[in-house]
Design a protein around this motif. Structure first.
Motif, mmCIF file in Angstrom:
data_model
loop_
_atom_site.group_PDB
_atom_site.id
_atom_site.type_symbol
_atom_site.label_atom_id
_atom_site.label_comp_id
_atom_site.label_asym_id
_atom_site.label_seq_id
_atom_site.Cartn_x
_atom_site.Cartn_y
_atom_site.Cartn_z
ATOM 1 N N ILE A 74 -1.509 -10.204 1.519
ATOM 2 C CA ILE A 74 -2.889 -10.058 1.984
ATOM 3 C C ILE A 74 -2.916 -9.775 3.492
ATOM 4 O O ILE A 74 -3.678 -8.927 3.960
ATOM 5 C CB ILE A 74 -3.740 -11.288 1.606
ATOM 6 N N ALA A 75 -2.060 -10.457 4.250
ATOM 7 C CA ALA A 75 -1.975 -10.202 5.700
ATOM 8 C C ALA A 75 -1.558 -8.755 5.951
ATOM 9 O O ALA A 75 -2.149 -8.062 6.793
ATOM 10 C CB ALA A 75 -0.991 -11.173 6.346
ATOM 11 N N TYR A 76 -0.555 -8.289 5.227
ATOM 12 C CA TYR A 76 -0.132 -6.896 5.364
ATOM 13 C C TYR A 76 -1.271 -5.949 5.004
ATOM 14 O O TYR A 76 -1.485 -4.935 5.676
ATOM 15 C CB TYR A 76 1.083 -6.595 4.483
ATOM 16 N N LEU A 77 -2.000 -6.259 3.954
ATOM 17 C CA LEU A 77 -3.116 -5.402 3.547
ATOM 18 C C LEU A 77 -4.209 -5.342 4.613
ATOM 19 O O LEU A 77 -4.744 -4.270 4.899
ATOM 20 C CB LEU A 77 -3.704 -5.879 2.216
ATOM 21 N N ILE A 78 -4.531 -6.478 5.206
ATOM 22 C CA ILE A 78 -5.537 -6.489 6.264
ATOM 23 C C ILE A 78 -5.067 -5.604 7.419
ATOM 24 O O ILE A 78 -5.822 -4.786 7.944
ATOM 25 C CB ILE A 78 -5.853 -7.927 6.733
ATOM 26 N N GLU A 90 3.009 6.403 7.506
ATOM 27 C CA GLU A 90 4.377 6.485 8.018
ATOM 28 C C GLU A 90 4.519 5.627 9.284
ATOM 29 O O GLU A 90 5.473 4.867 9.424
ATOM 30 C CB GLU A 90 4.730 7.940 8.318
ATOM 31 N N ASN A 91 3.561 5.731 10.194
ATOM 32 C CA ASN A 91 3.611 4.947 11.426
ATOM 33 C C ASN A 91 3.345 3.462 11.170
ATOM 34 O O ASN A 91 3.932 2.603 11.824
ATOM 35 C CB ASN A 91 2.650 5.508 12.463
ATOM 36 N N ILE A 92 2.482 3.171 10.220
ATOM 37 C CA ILE A 92 2.244 1.774 9.858
ATOM 38 C C ILE A 92 3.527 1.175 9.295
ATOM 39 O O ILE A 92 3.905 0.047 9.638
ATOM 40 C CB ILE A 92 1.065 1.647 8.865
ATOM 41 N N TYR A 109 1.087 -11.191 12.587
ATOM 42 C CA TYR A 109 -0.266 -11.035 12.060
ATOM 43 C C TYR A 109 -1.290 -11.756 12.937
ATOM 44 O O TYR A 109 -2.345 -11.193 13.265
ATOM 45 C CB TYR A 109 -0.336 -11.554 10.612
ATOM 46 N N ASN A 110 -1.001 -12.987 13.324
ATOM 47 C CA ASN A 110 -1.935 -13.739 14.170
ATOM 48 C C ASN A 110 -2.135 -13.050 15.524
ATOM 49 O O ASN A 110 -3.254 -13.003 16.041
ATOM 50 C CB ASN A 110 -1.471 -15.181 14.356
#
Length: 167
Positions: A74-78, A90-92, A109-110
């Motif tokens: 979920i953190a990655y998705l946000i 690609e850059n992400i 993430y924080n």
């Protein structure tokens, strides 16, 4: 935003959930979409079920376990949903690799949440400040300036990815 709330208060009062606040109990696809959309509603950014499924299918996030998503996914998705506003996938992905080699997901993430909130608040404060009449900038020029600033930041990011950030 209610009528008595200023834009500054609105931005200041709506925080992106920190890593420990993200549910880690296993949410189904529709629940994840609702959770992320609720969290990002103040930024007017959203995800759809098909976008989420696509990110899984292309390997940008781990596959759900028994159709359930957990805090790290979920953190990655946000991060993806917000960053997709200005970066290619690609850059992400390159940023993910850089982050994984440097910080824990929670710490990265924080930091992302803190920086995003800080910059959004600064941007809104800058444009809502009362400027002296002699330096008054019309709304149309402020909007155009914001476009130019955003584009110049994207150009800078593209340069970074092409010349140094890619692992």
């Amino acid at each position: 935003m209610n009528n008595s709330e200023t834009i500054i208060e609105y931005v200041s009062n709506n925080k992106i959930p920190r890593y420990k606040e993200i549910p880690n109990v296993g949410l189904y696809l529709e629940q994840v979409v609702k959770y992320i959309n609720d969290a990002l509603a103040p930024l007017q950014i959203a995800i759809t079920p098909s976008m989420l499924s696509n990110y899984v299918k292309k390997g940008y996030i781990d596959r759900p376990v028994k159709k359930q998503y957990y805090a790290e996914q979920i953190a990655y998705l946000i991060f993806i949903v917000v960053s997709k506003q200005v970066l290619s996938m690609e850059n992400i992905s390159a940023l993910f690799e850089l982050q994984k080699s440097t910080y824990s997901t929670e710490k990265a993430y924080n930091y992302f949440c803190e920086e995003l909130e800080h910059m959004v608040q600064m941007t809104f404060e800058k444009w809502s400040e009362q400027e002296p009449v002699s330096e008054d900038i019309p709304y149309e020029k402020r909007v155009l300036r914001s476009v130019v600033i955003a584009v110049s930041h994207i150009i800078y990011l593209n340069y970074c990815f092409e010349h140094s950030l890619l692992p």
